[in-house]
Design a protein around this motif. Structure first.
Motif, PDB file in Angstrom:
ATOM      1  N   ASP A 362     -12.915   3.716  -1.280  1.00 13.23           N
ATOM      2  CA  ASP A 362     -12.720   4.005  -2.702  1.00 13.23           C
ATOM      3  C   ASP A 362     -13.020   2.765  -3.542  1.00 13.23           C
ATOM      4  N   THR A 404      -7.021   7.253  -7.363  1.00 15.79           N
ATOM      5  CA  THR A 404      -6.483   8.313  -6.488  1.00 15.79           C
ATOM      6  C   THR A 404      -5.315   7.797  -5.662  1.00 15.79           C
ATOM      7  N   LYS A 407      -2.258   7.090  -7.967  1.00 16.21           N
ATOM      8  CA  LYS A 407      -1.671   8.384  -8.345  1.00 16.21           C
ATOM      9  C   LYS A 407      -0.795   8.909  -7.205  1.00 16.21           C
ATOM     10  N   GLN A 408      -1.265   8.764  -5.964  1.00 21.48           N
ATOM     11  CA  GLN A 408      -0.469   9.173  -4.806  1.00 21.48           C
ATOM     12  C   GLN A 408       0.806   8.337  -4.710  1.00 21.48           C
TER      13      GLN A 408
END
Length: 510
Positions: A362, A404, A407-408
Motif C-alpha cells: 500500500d 485503508t 481506517k482499520q
C-alpha cells in the motif's frame, strides 16, 4: 624654637603623606593618631583618629585565615610590650570584602626623656608576591607529578630544568642533565633536528605534537611526541624553550603491528562480507518463498476455508427455519453450531487481514484523519445507536499514511471500546503533535484490565476476557499493533479494572 619644631614636624608629616608605603601612628593607649593616604587606600577606609585603635582595618586574620583579634595584631603587641615586631604577616579585610596579605613593621616611639609615647607602623602589601609564590608552588607540584617529561632549556640547548617524568622516561636524574646539552638524548641520525627546533623557537613559533625519537640512558631508542613553546622574560624577550615529551613507544609498536596485520585483516574481512552476503541472498530467497506461502495461505483462507463455513451456516439456517421436528436441545445445539461457525469465519477473516498487513504494497497518501474517522463512525452508527455510546472527538490532522490501514486501526479501537463495556460507553478521541510525532489518544470508560497485561493484549490470539460474555477473536489489537508498526510508530495502553482504558498511538509526521 617652637616655630622651627612645628615647621619640622609639618615637613615630616608631608613627607610621610607622600610616601607610597602605608604608615600610621598610635599613642600609648593604641588610639590611631595619624595615617597617610597610602594607609587609607590599603585599608579601604579612613579610621577616626583618637578613636579607632591598633589598626585601620576592622577585620584582620592570621595567614591561615583564622580571625585575629585587633588587640593581638602586631601593633598591639608592640604597644603592650614596647618592642619592635618586625615582618609579621597578617591578612586584612576591606569593607568591600576583598582581602590583602600584609607585612607589618611596628616600632615603639619614646620621647626625649625616654618615656614611651606610642608606636609607628609601616605596612607592606605582599599579596601579589604571595599569589605568585602559591602559583609557583602549584605549578611545581603539577610539573613534578606529571608522567610526561617536562624540560626547559636555553636557546643554545642547555637544560635548565628536568622533572621526575623526564627522569623516569630518559633515565637521567636532574643532577645529571641540568647544565648539560639536550643533544645528550638525541640519537646521531637526528642531530640535525635540534638546530631547526631552536630556530623555530627563537622565531616565537610553537611546535605542537612533533613526533620523533630520543635515546635513554640505557641506549634504548624511544618514540616520543614533543610539544615545545618559547619562554619569555618580563620584557617579552625569548630566553629559552619549554617542552613536554610523552613516551609513545608502546603506541608506535601497536600501530606497527596493526599495519602489518592490516592486509591480512582486510582479506579476512572481505571473506566474511562475502560469506554474509551469500547467507543474506539465501535468507532473502527463503523469505520470498515464505511470503509466497503466506499468500497461498491467504488465498486458501479466503476461499477454501470459508466455503465449508458458508455451507454450514446456510444448512443450519435451513434446518433452524423448520424447528417443528426439533427438540429444544437440538435447537440449542444448532444455535451453538451457527455461533461457532460465525466465530470461525470471523477468525479466518481477521487472520487473513493480519497476514495481508505483512506485505507493504500500500502507498502512503495525504489523508484527512478527521474525515477517515467520520467514515468509521458512519459504519458504526447502528451499533452506537443500540448501545447508546457517546463519542467525543477533537479535530484530527492531515498526515501522510496508508488510509485503508489507519481506517482499520480506528475500526478496531472503536469496536473494542464499545464491545468491552458494562455501562453506557463514553469514548474520547484527541490528537496532539510533539517532537515530530502525532499522538492519538483513545480513552474509554470500559471494563479495563490489569496493567500487567498491557503488553500481552497486543499479541495475536491473546484474550483477557470471558469468550461467552465478550465475543472476539483475539486478533483485533494485534492488527492495531501491526498497522502502527507498518507506519514506523508505536502503540501502548494504560488501564485499570473498572476504570476504562487509554490507548496511545504515536506516528512519525515525516
Amino acid at each position: 624654637m617652637r616655630d622651627a619644631l612645628r615647621e619640622s614636624g609639618e615637613r615630616y608629616r608631608q613627607l610621610v603623606q607622600a610616601l607610597p608605603a602605608a604608615v600610621y601612628t598610635c599613642d600609648a593607649l593604641g588610639h590611631i593618631t595619624f595615617y597617610n593616604e597610602a594607609a587609607a587606600s590599603l585599608w579601604g577606609r579612613r579610621p577616626e583618629t583618637g578613636k579607632d585603635q591598633w589598626c585601620g582595618s576592622l577585620k584582620i586574620f592570621h595567614t591561615d585565615g583564622t580571625p585575629l583579634p585587633l588587640d593581638e595584631c602586631p601593633m598591639a603587641v608592640t604597644l603592650r610590650q614596647q618592642i619592635a615586631v618586625t615582618g609579621a604577616e597578617i591578612i586584612i579585610e576591606r569593607p568591600d570584602g576583598t582581602r590583602r596579605f600584609i607585612q607589618s613593621f611596628p616600632q615603639p616611639v619614646f620621647n626625649t626623656e625616654d618615656v614611651f609615647i606610642g608606636a609607628t607602623n609601616l605596612l607592606m602589601d605582599i599579596t601579589d608576591s604571595k599569589v605568585s609564590e602559591e602559583q609557583r608552588a602549584h605549578l611545581a607540584a603539577i610539573i613534578n607529578s606529571s608522567d610526561d617529561a617536562i624540560v626547559s632549556k636555553t636557546l643554545s640547548g642547555i637544560v635548565t630544568s628536568w622533572n621526575r617524568g623526564a627522569e623516569r622516561i630518559f633515565g637521567y636524574t636532574a643532577a645529571e642533565m641540568i647544565g648539560q646539552s639536550i643533544m645528550k638524548i638525541i640519537p646521531p641520525e637526528r642531530m640535525d633536528e635540534e638546530p631547526g627546533i631552536l630556530r623555530r623557537i627563537n622565531a616565537g613559533e610553537h611546535i605542537d605534537h612533533f613526533e620523533t625519537q630520543r635515546v635513554n640512558k640505557d641506549g634504548r631508542l624511544l618514540d616520543i611526541s614533543v610539544t615545545i613553546s618559547p619562554i619569555f622574560n618580563k620584557k617579552g624577550k625569548i630566553i629559552g624553550a619549554s617542552k613536554i615529551a610523552r613516551d609513545i613507544t608502546v603506541q608506535k609498536q601497536a600501530e606497527k603491528i596493526v599495519r602489518e596485520r592490516d592486509v591480512e585483516f582486510m582479506n579476512m574481512l572481505e571473506q566474511i562480507i562475502q560469506e554474509r552476503t551469500h547467507e543474506l541472498v539465501l535468507l532473502n530467497s527463503r523469505l520470498q518463498k515464505s511470503n509466497h506461502d503466506l499468500e497461498q495461505f491467504a488465498y486458501i483462507a479466503s476461499h477454501d476455508l470459508q466455503e465449508p463455513l458458508r455451507k454450514i451456516l446456510t444448512f443450519s439456517e435451513l434446518i433452524e427455519s423448520n424447528t417443528s421436528n426439533l427438540s429444544e436441545t437440538q435447537v440449542r445445539y444448532l444455535q451453538k453450531v451457527r455461533a461457532s461457525a460465525r466465530q470461525m469465519a470471523g477468525l479466518i477473516k481477521d487472520v487473513l487481514n493480519y497476514s495481508r498487513l505483512t506485505a507493504h504494497n500500500d502507498q502512503y497518501v495525504t489523508t484527512n484523519l478527521q474525515q477517515l474517522f467520520s467514515e468509521v463512525l458512519a459504519e458504526f452508527d447502528l451499533l452506537i445507536e443500540q448501545t447508546g455510546a457517546v463519542v467525543h472527538t477533537q479535530p484530527l490532522p492531515v498526515i501522510m499514511c496508508i488510509p485503508t490501514q489507519i481506517k482499520q486501526l480506528f475500526r478496531n479501537l472503536l469496536s473494542n471500546s464499545i464491545k468491552f463495556s458494562d455501562r453506557l460507553p463514553v469514548i474520547n478521541v484527541e490528537a496532539t503533535t510533539e517532537n515530530g510525532h502525532l499522538a492519538i489518544q483513545f480513552r474509554d470508560n470500559g471494563i479495563g484490565f490489569e496493567q500487567v497485561y498491557a503488553d500481552r493484549i497486543f499479541h495475536i490470539f491473546n484474550r483477557l476476557n470471558n469468550r461467552e460474555k465478550y465475543n472476539g477473536t483475539g486478533v483485533g489489537l494485534a492488527l492495531c499493533k501491526k498497522i502502527v508498526e507498518n507506519h514506523r510508530g508505536s502503540i501502548s495502553a494504560e488501564s485499570a479494572p473498572g476504570k476504562g482504558s487509554t490507548f496511545l498511538i504515536r506516528l512519525p509526521l515525516e
